[in-house]
Design an enzyme around this catalytic site. Structure first.
Site, PDB file in Angstrom:
ATOM      1  CD  GLU A  46      -0.224 -11.343  -2.224  1.00 51.19           C
ATOM      2  OE1 GLU A  46       0.492 -10.834  -1.361  1.00 51.19           O
ATOM      3  OE2 GLU A  46      -0.054 -11.152  -3.441  1.00 51.19           O
ATOM      4  CE  LYS A  71       2.901  -1.594  -1.531  1.00 45.06           C
ATOM      5  NZ  LYS A  71       1.690  -2.394  -1.339  1.00 45.06           N
ATOM      6  CG  LEU A  98       3.952  -6.946  -2.060  1.00 44.25           C
ATOM      7  CD1 LEU A  98       4.404  -6.351  -3.398  1.00 44.25           C
ATOM      8  CD2 LEU A  98       3.174  -5.912  -1.270  1.00 44.25           C
ATOM      9  CE1 TYR A 119       0.469  -0.576  -4.743  1.00 48.33           C
ATOM     10  CE2 TYR A 119       0.089   0.425  -2.602  1.00 48.33           C
ATOM     11  CZ  TYR A 119      -0.085  -0.623  -3.475  1.00 48.33           C
ATOM     12  OH  TYR A 119      -0.811  -1.716  -3.077  1.00 48.33           O
TER      13      TYR A 119
HETATM   14  N1  PMP Z   1       0.151  -8.437  -0.305  1.00 52.66           N
HETATM   15  C1  PMP Z   1      -0.475  -7.487  -1.015  1.00 52.66           C
HETATM   16  C2  PMP Z   1      -1.164  -7.871  -2.277  1.00 52.66           C
HETATM   17  C3  PMP Z   1      -0.498  -6.162  -0.548  1.00 52.66           C
HETATM   18  O1  PMP Z   1      -1.131  -5.202  -1.263  1.00 52.66           O
HETATM   19  C4  PMP Z   1       0.117  -5.840   0.678  1.00 52.66           C
HETATM   20  C5  PMP Z   1       0.070  -4.445   1.226  1.00 52.66           C
HETATM   21  N2  PMP Z   1       0.870  -3.575   0.528  1.00 52.66           N
HETATM   22  C6  PMP Z   1       0.782  -6.860   1.372  1.00 52.66           C
HETATM   23  C7  PMP Z   1       0.769  -8.151   0.856  1.00 52.66           C
HETATM   24  C8  PMP Z   1       1.490  -6.585   2.666  1.00 52.66           C
HETATM   25  O2  PMP Z   1       2.726  -5.945   2.430  1.00 52.66           O
HETATM   26  P1  PMP Z   1       3.365  -4.971   3.497  1.00 52.66           P
HETATM   27  O3  PMP Z   1       3.534  -5.776   4.744  1.00 52.66           O
HETATM   28  O4  PMP Z   1       4.655  -4.581   2.910  1.00 52.66           O
HETATM   29  O5  PMP Z   1       2.405  -3.846   3.680  1.00 52.66           O
END
Ligand code: PMP
Length: 284
Positions: free
Chosen positions: A180, A148, A204, A32
């Site tokens: 994270e 993701k 991620l 996603y």
């Molecule tokens: N880490 C995780 C585990 C996440 O789910 C997200 C949000 N999608 C992020 C980091 C932040 O990523 P992004 O800046 O691309 O939204």
């Protein structure tokens, strides 16, 4: 009622149905992206599209996304639902093989693609003004967090644990180091230096992370990409998180310990401002 997108059709949300045999439903076999909308425009679209293709490739979907088609669908949903601020959620699963089987279905099985809008204030939020209270929990997710996928049960449990303990969110810990947040990347600031975990399969690769670090370099701030411990975080001058829908958000408490002054810090604030300025200019 929202209009959503399902496999080529724009439908009222209550008419968009998916098979009980869909691999997303049975195996969490899906990926996603969430793209934020500000002033009716898409923030960071190219980054999300590129990461989506990477997630599909890493899981051998054999499916090539069409950038123009996806941009068109995103824009159409923003327009049909009159979204000024909010998000577009996009999910692609390995489709419906017509039965349950661990083995992947034949390569010509069509993927399931769903997009829907979520209206939400993203600029000028109370979190931005007041900051987040965080707890730490063990990171019990699988080993490919750079993909993701829709298997979000553990982050969901961690978030519930945070709520149960009177906090807003959780940071995840591996061998004493922060990986994270449940749905964001984590940062501390010490002596003016921004510290955030380096990119690997452990986290991620946030689209917002990349843009915020570019902003930090534009502002001539020092950035160190390396794992940091919980202990370092407790003693930090400032802490914050980044995500597509949250931009940067201050962290004011971790495990009941006040971070810095207990108020949103200046580094996070400056980065949020520049991030918004730059990304509004580049919005599609
Ligand atoms: N880490 C995780 C585990 C996440 O789910 C997200 C949000 N999608 C992020 C980091 C932040 O990523 P992004 O800046 O691309 O939204």
């Amino acid at each position: 009622m929202r209009t959503v997108y399902l496999n080529g059709a724009y439908l009222p949300e209550n008419e968009a149905n998916i098979s009980i045999f869909d691999r997303g439903f049975l195996f969490a076999d899906g990926v996603y992206e969430v793209t934020t909308v500000v002033d009716g425009k898409l923030i960071g679209f190219e980054g999300h599209i590129q990461r989506l293709q990477r997630s599909l490739d890493e899981l051998s979907f054999g499916h090539k996304i069409d950038r123009e088609e996806l941009l068109g669908i995103h824009r159409e949903l923003v327009s049909l639902n009159g979204i000024d601020q909010g998000m577009i959620y996009l999910q692609i699963t390995r489709g419906n093989p017509g039965d349950r089987d661990f083995a992947f279905p034949p390569a010509d099985t069509p993927v399931t693609m769903v997009l829907f809008t979520q209206e939400k204030q993203v600029v000028g939020t109370s979190v931005e003004a007041n900051g987040l209270k965080i707890i730490s929990v063990e990171d019990l997710r699988w080993g490919r967090r750079d993909i993701k996928t829709v298997q979000l049960l553990y982050p969901s449990l961690a978030k519930m644990e945070a709520k149960a303990r009177g906090a807003d969110d959780a940071w995840l810990l591996q061998d004493g180091f922060v990986t994270e947040g449940t749905s964001n990347n984590a940062y501390i600031v010490n002596g003016g230096k921004i510290i955030t975990r380096d990119l690997s399969k452990d986290i991620l690769h946030g689209i917002t992370r990349k843009s915020v670090l570019d902003c930090a370099r534009l502002l001539q701030m020092e950035v160190e990409e390396r794992p940091f411990t919980l202990k370092e975080a407790y003693g930090a001058d400032e802490a914050f998180v980044t995500s597509a829908s949250g931009f940067t958000n201050p962290v004011v408490e971790i495990d009941g310990k006040t971070i810095g002054t207990g108020k949103p810090g200046p580094v996070g604030d400056k980065l949020r401002q520049l991030y918004l300025e730059e990304n509004r200019k580049a919005a599609l």
